[in-house]
Design a protein around this motif. Structure first.
Motif, PDB file in Angstrom:
ATOM      1  N   TYR A 146       0.840  -1.204   0.000  1.00  0.00           N
ATOM      2  CA  TYR A 146       0.000   0.000   0.000  1.00  0.00           C
ATOM      3  C   TYR A 146       0.874   1.253   0.000  1.00  0.00           C
ATOM      4  O   TYR A 146       1.844   1.338   0.770  1.00  0.00           O
ATOM      5  CB  TYR A 146      -0.862   0.078   1.258  1.00  0.00           C
ATOM      6  CG  TYR A 146      -1.863  -1.030   1.429  1.00  0.00           C
ATOM      7  CD1 TYR A 146      -2.924  -1.198   0.547  1.00  0.00           C
ATOM      8  CD2 TYR A 146      -1.762  -1.911   2.509  1.00  0.00           C
ATOM      9  CE1 TYR A 146      -3.853  -2.214   0.723  1.00  0.00           C
ATOM     10  CE2 TYR A 146      -2.686  -2.929   2.687  1.00  0.00           C
ATOM     11  CZ  TYR A 146      -3.726  -3.081   1.794  1.00  0.00           C
ATOM     12  OH  TYR A 146      -4.644  -4.085   1.969  1.00  0.00           O
ATOM     13  N   CYS A 148       0.013   5.097   0.831  1.00  0.00           N
ATOM     14  CA  CYS A 148      -1.073   5.928   1.363  1.00  0.00           C
ATOM     15  C   CYS A 148      -0.680   7.392   1.259  1.00  0.00           C
ATOM     16  O   CYS A 148       0.379   7.789   1.776  1.00  0.00           O
ATOM     17  CB  CYS A 148      -1.353   5.572   2.816  1.00  0.00           C
ATOM     18  SG  CYS A 148      -1.772   3.822   3.042  1.00  0.00           S
ATOM     19  N   THR A 157      -8.970   4.933  -4.565  1.00  0.00           N
ATOM     20  CA  THR A 157      -8.026   3.825  -4.487  1.00  0.00           C
ATOM     21  C   THR A 157      -7.665   3.462  -5.923  1.00  0.00           C
ATOM     22  O   THR A 157      -8.472   3.642  -6.841  1.00  0.00           O
ATOM     23  CB  THR A 157      -8.612   2.580  -3.784  1.00  0.00           C
ATOM     24  OG1 THR A 157      -9.706   2.090  -4.556  1.00  0.00           O
ATOM     25  CG2 THR A 157      -9.088   2.906  -2.382  1.00  0.00           C
TER      26      THR A 157
END
Ligand code: FE2
Length: 232
Positions: A146, A148, A157
């Motif tokens: 991920y 972020c 996303t």
């Protein structure tokens, strides 16, 4: 594991208080201050609740007492709210904002995370849209599950190869036409982009009771009411 992602709080304490989901760990993606009228309780909340955090461009600017020039839109709002922010912050709070790293790498629940406010190439300032061609080169060599980010104030996303980019949107100043508070939860690897109503009228009342010029008050009211800024 329940992971809470919060970003771009921008001194909007009423909005931050609307996040009521239970979490095991909270990650903060930058921009605690500027625009909104109540930075201090937001800083206190993040210091208490976020296990990991990164510095946003506004955190950096306020911590370093950088005054900006701007005549239109959000640049104007930054130029008039920055002095108010600097005036409101204690030395200790500015020290905290300065201490936030530009990037963080961590492993949670067996997944590797990279946190940064804007993008891996330019952690504080690059505007990163939900675009495969934009992201692919920026993820090369990172080897994480991920990435972020915040900064754009628009939640999304995006799956890029083996990495998922997550932007939870803005807690305190959404710009996607939905004025509700935006954040994200990752619950047992399931990503949820969330929106919740908050007491925006109380934020606007605090703005109107404060020292900003009338035009800035009206512009902030427009963003808090509509989730965008047409007014110049
Ligand atoms: Fe921001």
């Amino acid at each position: 594991m329940r992971i809470l992602l919060v970003s771009d709080i921008h001194g909007n304490w009423q909005a931050l208080q609307a996040v009521q989901d239970e979490f095991d760990i909270c990650l903060f993606l930058g921009d605690l201050v500027d625009y909104g009228p109540e930075p201090s309780p937001c800083i206190e909340w993040v210091r208490k609740n976020a296990s990991y955090g990164v510095r946003g461009n506004h955190d950096h600017g306020a911590a370093q007492r950088i005054n900006t020039m701007g005549n239109v839109g959000f640049r104007y709002l930054t130029s008039v709210t920055r002095p108010m922010t600097i005036e409101n912050l204690t030395e200790d709070e500015r020290g905290y904002l300065s201490s936030l790293p530009l990037t963080q790498f961590l492993t949670l629940d067996g997944k590797r995370f990279m946190l940064c406010h804007a993008s891996p190439w330019d952690p504080m300032d690059e505007y990163a849209p939900p675009d495969l061609n934009f992201w692919a080169p920026r993820l090369e060599g990172l080897n994480v599950d991920y990435v972020c980010v915040g900064h754009t104030h628009i939640p999304y996303t995006l799956k890029v190869g083996g990495t998922t980019v997550i932007n939870p949107g803005s807690i305190g100043l959404p710009r996607d036409g939905d004025p509700r508070c935006a954040y994200a939860m990752i619950i047992d690897h399931d990503i949820q982009l969330k929106r919740v109503d908050y007491a925006a009228h109380l934020t606007m009342q605090t703005v109107h009771d404060g020292p900003l010029p009338p035009m800035a008050k009206n512009m902030l009211e427009e963003v808090y009411t509509t989730g965008k800024l047409k007014m110049r």
